[in-house]
Design a protein around this motif. Structure first.
Motif, PDB file in Angstrom:
ATOM      1  N   PHE A   1       0.842  -1.199   0.000  1.00 29.83           N
ATOM      2  CA  PHE A   1       0.000   0.000   0.000  1.00 29.83           C
ATOM      3  C   PHE A   1       0.879   1.251   0.000  1.00 29.83           C
ATOM      4  O   PHE A   1       0.687   2.164  -0.805  1.00 29.83           O
ATOM      5  N   ALA A   2       1.856   1.281   0.902  1.00 33.59           N
ATOM      6  CA  ALA A   2       2.752   2.446   0.998  1.00 33.59           C
ATOM      7  C   ALA A   2       3.518   2.655  -0.306  1.00 33.59           C
ATOM      8  O   ALA A   2       3.615   3.783  -0.793  1.00 33.59           O
ATOM      9  N   CYS A   3       4.055   1.591  -0.868  1.00 33.68           N
ATOM     10  CA  CYS A   3       4.818   1.711  -2.117  1.00 33.68           C
ATOM     11  C   CYS A   3       3.951   2.235  -3.251  1.00 33.68           C
ATOM     12  O   CYS A   3       4.430   2.991  -4.106  1.00 33.68           O
ATOM     13  N   ALA A   4       2.677   1.864  -3.264  1.00 36.02           N
ATOM     14  CA  ALA A   4       1.775   2.324  -4.319  1.00 36.02           C
ATOM     15  C   ALA A   4       1.571   3.834  -4.284  1.00 36.02           C
ATOM     16  O   ALA A   4       1.236   4.435  -5.305  1.00 36.02           O
ATOM     17  N   THR A   5       1.810   4.453  -3.141  1.00 38.44           N
ATOM     18  CA  THR A   5       1.663   5.914  -3.043  1.00 38.44           C
ATOM     19  C   THR A   5       2.941   6.631  -3.469  1.00 38.44           C
ATOM     20  O   THR A   5       3.011   7.848  -3.414  1.00 38.44           O
ATOM     21  N   ARG A   6       3.949   5.855  -3.846  1.00 42.67           N
ATOM     22  CA  ARG A   6       5.207   6.328  -4.438  1.00 42.67           C
ATOM     23  C   ARG A   6       6.030   7.285  -3.577  1.00 42.67           C
ATOM     24  O   ARG A   6       6.518   8.304  -4.065  1.00 42.67           O
ATOM     25  N   PRO A   7       6.252   6.953  -2.308  1.00 37.99           N
ATOM     26  CA  PRO A   7       7.198   7.766  -1.537  1.00 37.99           C
ATOM     27  C   PRO A   7       8.613   7.364  -1.949  1.00 37.99           C
ATOM     28  O   PRO A   7       8.819   6.250  -2.449  1.00 37.99           O
ATOM     29  N   PRO A   8       9.602   8.222  -1.753  1.00 32.81           N
ATOM     30  CA  PRO A   8      10.976   7.825  -2.085  1.00 32.81           C
ATOM     31  C   PRO A   8      11.471   6.711  -1.165  1.00 32.81           C
ATOM     32  O   PRO A   8      12.233   5.846  -1.576  1.00 32.81           O
ATOM     33  N   GLN A   9      11.016   6.735   0.060  1.00 29.26           N
ATOM     34  CA  GLN A   9      11.342   5.675   1.014  1.00 29.26           C
ATOM     35  C   GLN A   9      10.163   5.515   1.945  1.00 29.26           C
ATOM     36  O   GLN A   9       9.306   6.385   2.045  1.00 29.26           O
ATOM     37  N   CYS A  10      10.125   4.375   2.621  1.00 30.61           N
ATOM     38  CA  CYS A  10       9.042   4.092   3.547  1.00 30.61           C
ATOM     39  C   CYS A  10       9.629   3.986   4.950  1.00 30.61           C
ATOM     40  O   CYS A  10      10.505   3.154   5.202  1.00 30.61           O
ATOM     41  N   ASP A  11       9.160   4.840   5.823  1.00 31.87           N
ATOM     42  CA  ASP A  11       9.553   4.783   7.233  1.00 31.87           C
ATOM     43  C   ASP A  11       8.469   4.021   7.975  1.00 31.87           C
ATOM     44  O   ASP A  11       7.280   4.345   7.849  1.00 31.87           O
ATOM     45  N   ILE A  12       8.886   3.005   8.724  1.00 32.53           N
ATOM     46  CA  ILE A  12       7.940   2.139   9.419  1.00 32.53           C
ATOM     47  C   ILE A  12       8.274   2.151  10.900  1.00 32.53           C
ATOM     48  O   ILE A  12       9.432   1.977  11.285  1.00 32.53           O
ATOM     49  N   SER A  13       7.249   2.343  11.705  1.00 29.68           N
ATOM     50  CA  SER A  13       7.397   2.290  13.154  1.00 29.68           C
ATOM     51  C   SER A  13       6.604   1.102  13.666  1.00 29.68           C
ATOM     52  O   SER A  13       5.432   0.938  13.310  1.00 29.68           O
ATOM     53  N   PHE A  14       7.243   0.261  14.457  1.00 29.18           N
ATOM     54  CA  PHE A  14       6.612  -0.902  15.072  1.00 29.18           C
ATOM     55  C   PHE A  14       6.550  -0.654  16.573  1.00 29.18           C
ATOM     56  O   PHE A  14       7.594  -0.541  17.218  1.00 29.18           O
ATOM     57  N   ALA A  15       5.359  -0.534  17.149  1.00 26.43           N
ATOM     58  CA  ALA A  15       5.201  -0.379  18.596  1.00 26.43           C
ATOM     59  C   ALA A  15       4.735  -1.718  19.151  1.00 26.43           C
ATOM     60  O   ALA A  15       3.698  -2.250  18.749  1.00 26.43           O
ATOM     61  N   LEU A  16       5.528  -2.279  20.077  1.00 24.19           N
ATOM     62  CA  LEU A  16       5.278  -3.614  20.606  1.00 24.19           C
ATOM     63  C   LEU A  16       4.847  -3.572  22.062  1.00 24.19           C
ATOM     64  O   LEU A  16       5.361  -2.776  22.844  1.00 24.19           O
ATOM     65  N   ALA A  17       3.956  -4.466  22.406  1.00 23.51           N
ATOM     66  CA  ALA A  17       3.582  -4.720  23.793  1.00 23.51           C
ATOM     67  C   ALA A  17       3.190  -6.193  23.830  1.00 23.51           C
ATOM     68  O   ALA A  17       3.081  -6.834  22.786  1.00 23.51           O
ATOM     69  N   ASN A  18       2.982  -6.747  25.013  1.00 19.98           N
ATOM     70  CA  ASN A  18       2.590  -8.156  25.086  1.00 19.98           C
ATOM     71  C   ASN A  18       1.347  -8.402  24.248  1.00 19.98           C
ATOM     72  O   ASN A  18       0.302  -7.820  24.494  1.00 19.98           O
ATOM     73  N   GLY A  19       1.478  -9.229  23.243  1.00 20.07           N
ATOM     74  CA  GLY A  19       0.333  -9.627  22.447  1.00 20.07           C
ATOM     75  C   GLY A  19      -0.201  -8.602  21.479  1.00 20.07           C
ATOM     76  O   GLY A  19      -1.280  -8.794  20.934  1.00 20.07           O
ATOM     77  N   SER A  20       0.512  -7.525  21.232  1.00 23.70           N
ATOM     78  CA  SER A  20       0.012  -6.562  20.250  1.00 23.70           C
ATOM     79  C   SER A  20       1.153  -5.875  19.522  1.00 23.70           C
ATOM     80  O   SER A  20       2.269  -5.780  20.025  1.00 23.70           O
ATOM     81  N   MET A  21       0.832  -5.414  18.330  1.00 19.73           N
ATOM     82  CA  MET A  21       1.779  -4.643  17.544  1.00 19.73           C
ATOM     83  C   MET A  21       1.016  -3.580  16.769  1.00 19.73           C
ATOM     84  O   MET A  21      -0.032  -3.859  16.188  1.00 19.73           O
ATOM     85  N   VAL A  22       1.556  -2.373  16.798  1.00 18.19           N
ATOM     86  CA  VAL A  22       1.023  -1.275  16.009  1.00 18.19           C
ATOM     87  C   VAL A  22       2.103  -0.889  15.014  1.00 18.19           C
ATOM     88  O   VAL A  22       3.250  -0.674  15.394  1.00 18.19           O
ATOM     89  N   MET A  23       1.732  -0.846  13.740  1.00 24.49           N
ATOM     90  CA  MET A  23       2.681  -0.489  12.686  1.00 24.49           C
ATOM     91  C   MET A  23       2.187   0.770  11.994  1.00 24.49           C
ATOM     92  O   MET A  23       1.009   0.866  11.649  1.00 24.49           O
ATOM     93  N   ASP A  24       3.090   1.713  11.815  1.00 26.32           N
ATOM     94  CA  ASP A  24       2.784   2.941  11.087  1.00 26.32           C
ATOM     95  C   ASP A  24       3.728   3.049   9.900  1.00 26.32           C
ATOM     96  O   ASP A  24       4.953   2.979  10.069  1.00 26.32           O
ATOM     97  N   PHE A  25       3.161   3.220   8.709  1.00 21.93           N
ATOM     98  CA  PHE A  25       3.908   3.292   7.456  1.00 21.93           C
ATOM     99  C   PHE A  25       3.754   4.688   6.866  1.00 21.93           C
ATOM    100  O   PHE A  25       2.621   5.178   6.723  1.00 21.93           O
ATOM    101  N   SER A  26       4.866   5.323   6.504  1.00 20.16           N
ATOM    102  CA  SER A  26       4.787   6.628   5.851  1.00 20.16           C
ATOM    103  C   SER A  26       4.322   6.436   4.409  1.00 20.16           C
ATOM    104  O   SER A  26       4.664   5.457   3.753  1.00 20.16           O
ATOM    105  N   LEU A  27       3.513   7.370   3.946  1.00 22.77           N
ATOM    106  CA  LEU A  27       2.951   7.304   2.598  1.00 22.77           C
ATOM    107  C   LEU A  27       3.455   8.453   1.743  1.00 22.77           C
ATOM    108  O   LEU A  27       3.940   9.460   2.264  1.00 22.77           O
ATOM    109  N   GLY A  28       3.290   8.298   0.447  1.00 20.75           N
ATOM    110  CA  GLY A  28       3.699   9.333  -0.499  1.00 20.75           C
ATOM    111  C   GLY A  28       2.539  10.237  -0.865  1.00 20.75           C
ATOM    112  O   GLY A  28       1.707  10.576  -0.031  1.00 20.75           O
TER     113      GLY A  28
END
Length: 128
Positions: free
Chosen positions: A51-78
């Motif tokens: 999805f992020a690549c389809a928006t054509r950013p030069p690079q994709c910055d991804i943040s992974f927030a971890l806790a017991n049993g969960s993960m939140v991922m944020d992807f930069s878009l173009g």
């Protein structure tokens, strides 16, 4: 587990999809997710990266927030405006959204169109 954050920055190119998938699945193990949930995280990370690549950013910055049993991922878009004018890209995004809805608990594009927010958690866990 206290919440921890890991960041990854990769060129927004298909060749880096495996790196994103592997990082996400490894971090899901660190977050003590089940094998089935690790697989869902892997698939969600891949589709979010597509999805992020389809928006054509030069690079994709991804943040992974971890806790017991969960993960939140944020992807930069173009540029979301360029995508809206390309029917082929819109179809690709529709497929990615369909797959995201199947494998993660939540996903949304920020109001300003610069971020894709993806949440995967085990039953009974709240994402922050």
């Amino acid at each position: 587990m206290e919440q921890q954050t890991v960041t990854l920055s990769v060129p927004a190119e298909a060749a880096y999809a495996r790196s994103v998938r592997m990082m996400a699945s490894n971090l899901a193990v660190v977050a003590q997710m089940s094998v089935d949930n690790v697989e869902d995280v892997r698939m969600a990370a891949e589709e979010a990266f597509v999805f992020a690549c389809a928006t054509r950013p030069p690079q994709c910055d991804i943040s992974f927030a971890l806790a017991n049993g969960s993960m939140v991922m944020d992807f930069s878009l173009g540029d979301s405006e360029a995508v809206e004018q390309d029917d082929e890209l819109l179809e690709s995004l529709d497929l990615a959204e369909l797959l995201l809805s199947a494998v993660c608990d939540e996903y949304e594009v920020s109001e300003d169109g610069t971020n894709l927010h993806v949440v995967k958690r085990t039953a009974g866990q709240d994402a922050r």
